[in-house]
Design a protein around this motif. Structure first.
Motif, PDB file in Angstrom:
ATOM      1  N   LEU A  97       1.144   3.786   7.812  1.00  0.00           N
ATOM      2  CA  LEU A  97       1.460   4.718   6.994  1.00  0.00           C
ATOM      3  C   LEU A  97       0.582   6.321   6.684  1.00  0.00           C
ATOM      4  O   LEU A  97      -0.094   5.845   7.163  1.00  0.00           O
ATOM      5  N   THR A  98       1.541   7.305   6.894  1.00  0.00           N
ATOM      6  CA  THR A  98       1.097   8.315   5.812  1.00  0.00           C
ATOM      7  C   THR A  98       1.058   9.286   5.127  1.00  0.00           C
ATOM      8  O   THR A  98       2.166   8.712   4.097  1.00  0.00           O
ATOM      9  N   ASP A  99       0.320   9.828   4.472  1.00  0.00           N
ATOM     10  CA  ASP A  99       0.511  10.200   3.203  1.00  0.00           C
ATOM     11  C   ASP A  99       1.457  11.269   3.602  1.00  0.00           C
ATOM     12  O   ASP A  99       1.223  11.883   4.660  1.00  0.00           O
ATOM     13  N   PRO A 100       2.946  11.357   2.597  1.00  0.00           N
ATOM     14  CA  PRO A 100       4.139  12.125   2.708  1.00  0.00           C
ATOM     15  C   PRO A 100       3.244  14.407   2.679  1.00  0.00           C
ATOM     16  O   PRO A 100       3.875  14.661   3.783  1.00  0.00           O
ATOM     17  N   SER A 101       2.572  14.361   3.070  1.00  0.00           N
ATOM     18  CA  SER A 101       2.062  15.737   2.869  1.00  0.00           C
ATOM     19  C   SER A 101       1.342  15.720   4.205  1.00  0.00           C
ATOM     20  O   SER A 101       1.226  17.310   4.391  1.00  0.00           O
ATOM     21  N   GLY A 102       0.656  14.842   5.262  1.00  0.00           N
ATOM     22  CA  GLY A 102       0.415  14.749   6.113  1.00  0.00           C
ATOM     23  C   GLY A 102      -0.632  15.731   6.178  1.00  0.00           C
ATOM     24  O   GLY A 102      -1.847  15.876   7.162  1.00  0.00           O
ATOM     25  N   ARG A 103      -1.324  15.808   4.821  1.00  0.00           N
ATOM     26  CA  ARG A 103      -3.033  16.312   4.661  1.00  0.00           C
ATOM     27  C   ARG A 103      -4.118  14.450   4.998  1.00  0.00           C
ATOM     28  O   ARG A 103      -5.343  14.926   5.167  1.00  0.00           O
ATOM     29  N   LEU A 104      -3.851  14.241   3.562  1.00  0.00           N
ATOM     30  CA  LEU A 104      -4.766  12.954   3.174  1.00  0.00           C
ATOM     31  C   LEU A 104      -4.989  12.220   4.748  1.00  0.00           C
ATOM     32  O   LEU A 104      -3.711  11.513   5.526  1.00  0.00           O
ATOM     33  N   PRO A 105      -5.979  11.083   4.673  1.00  0.00           N
ATOM     34  CA  PRO A 105      -6.386  10.104   5.955  1.00  0.00           C
ATOM     35  C   PRO A 105      -5.002   9.022   5.731  1.00  0.00           C
ATOM     36  O   PRO A 105      -4.243   8.122   5.126  1.00  0.00           O
ATOM     37  N   TRP A 160       0.883  -1.367  -0.193  1.00  0.00           N
ATOM     38  CA  TRP A 160       0.357  -0.218  -0.238  1.00  0.00           C
ATOM     39  C   TRP A 160       0.409   1.500  -0.245  1.00  0.00           C
ATOM     40  O   TRP A 160      -0.010   1.999  -0.655  1.00  0.00           O
ATOM     41  N   ALA A 161       1.968   0.816   0.608  1.00  0.00           N
ATOM     42  CA  ALA A 161       2.954   2.352   0.170  1.00  0.00           C
ATOM     43  C   ALA A 161       3.263   2.688  -1.480  1.00  0.00           C
ATOM     44  O   ALA A 161       3.349   3.774  -1.533  1.00  0.00           O
ATOM     45  N   LEU A 162       3.227   1.333  -1.872  1.00  0.00           N
ATOM     46  CA  LEU A 162       3.873   1.607  -3.137  1.00  0.00           C
ATOM     47  C   LEU A 162       2.779   2.025  -3.863  1.00  0.00           C
ATOM     48  O   LEU A 162       2.256   3.054  -4.325  1.00  0.00           O
ATOM     49  N   ALA A 163       1.668   1.444  -3.812  1.00  0.00           N
ATOM     50  CA  ALA A 163       0.228   1.653  -4.179  1.00  0.00           C
ATOM     51  C   ALA A 163      -0.151   3.447  -3.610  1.00  0.00           C
ATOM     52  O   ALA A 163      -0.877   4.168  -5.221  1.00  0.00           O
ATOM     53  N   LEU A 164      -0.276   3.910  -2.892  1.00  0.00           N
ATOM     54  CA  LEU A 164      -0.416   5.438  -2.176  1.00  0.00           C
ATOM     55  C   LEU A 164       0.489   6.075  -2.660  1.00  0.00           C
ATOM     56  O   LEU A 164      -0.400   7.382  -2.439  1.00  0.00           O
ATOM     57  N   GLY A 165       2.064   5.502  -2.644  1.00  0.00           N
ATOM     58  CA  GLY A 165       2.767   7.075  -2.305  1.00  0.00           C
ATOM     59  C   GLY A 165       2.970   7.287  -0.693  1.00  0.00           C
ATOM     60  O   GLY A 165       3.154   8.686  -0.085  1.00  0.00           O
ATOM     61  N   TYR A 166       2.573   6.579   0.261  1.00  0.00           N
ATOM     62  CA  TYR A 166       2.550   6.666   1.460  1.00  0.00           C
ATOM     63  C   TYR A 166       3.947   6.188   2.019  1.00  0.00           C
ATOM     64  O   TYR A 166       5.146   5.439   1.471  1.00  0.00           O
ATOM     65  N   ARG A 167       3.707   6.537   3.784  1.00  0.00           N
ATOM     66  CA  ARG A 167       5.300   6.428   4.027  1.00  0.00           C
ATOM     67  C   ARG A 167       5.186   6.022   5.131  1.00  0.00           C
ATOM     68  O   ARG A 167       3.991   5.903   6.419  1.00  0.00           O
ATOM     69  N   GLU A 168       6.209   4.928   6.227  1.00  0.00           N
ATOM     70  CA  GLU A 168       6.240   4.672   7.321  1.00  0.00           C
ATOM     71  C   GLU A 168       6.236   6.587   8.371  1.00  0.00           C
ATOM     72  O   GLU A 168       6.651   7.155   7.883  1.00  0.00           O
TER      73      GLU A 168
END
Length: 147
Positions: A61-69, A23-31
């Motif tokens: 996982l979190t959105d790198p921008s910190g804005r998304l769920p 899901w990190a790959l799918a969404l561009g999220y990170r730990e």
């Protein structure tokens, strides 16, 4: 100033760390970063009194921008048995008003990337101009669409 999302998504699964990588790959999220005052997540878990045998029971996982769920992946004992009632759409194509060739290229590229990470194609759906979206299953069988 943007505020972080006030809600998150939780996925029950068998292997939280493996599914988090997908899901990190799918969404561009990170730990998320390690909390201040701790050098590593293991040090933080230790300080919080989390037993070692429980530390692999979840991944976050979190959105790198910190804005998304945020996305939480929690280990559960039972396997997935039926179709999802809720799924995520990965909107990669630019929408139905984008040139069809560009849409199909973007969809197929993301599908190939995710299949390389353990997803499998369940269905392809055509619209009036050609490929509209692809339904995938993540490595544990949870459905998602690439649109």
């Amino acid at each position: 100033m943007d505020q972080p999302a006030a809600w998150g998504v939780t996925v029950d699964c068998a292997d939280p760390r493996a599914l988090a990588a997908f899901w990190a790959l799918a969404l561009g999220y990170r730990e998320p970063p390690v909390p201040a005052g701790s050098a590593t997540w293991d040090a933080w878990f230790e300080a919080q009194g989390v037993p070692e045998d429980e530390r692999d029971g979840a991944a976050y996982l979190t959105d790198p921008s910190g804005r998304l769920p945020s996305l939480s992946l929690l280990r559960v004992p039972e396997p997935k048995t039926t179709k999802n009632r809720l799924h995520l759409d990965l909107k990669v194509s630019g929408g139905r008003d984008a040139p069809q060739e560009r849409r199909e290229d973007a969809i197929r590229s993301k599908v190939a990337e995710l299949c390389g990470a353990g997803a499998r194609v369940l269905e392809e759906h055509d619209g009036p101009r050609g490929l509209d979206h692809v339904v995938l299953a993540d490595p544990e069988g949870n459905e998602l669409c690439v649109v």
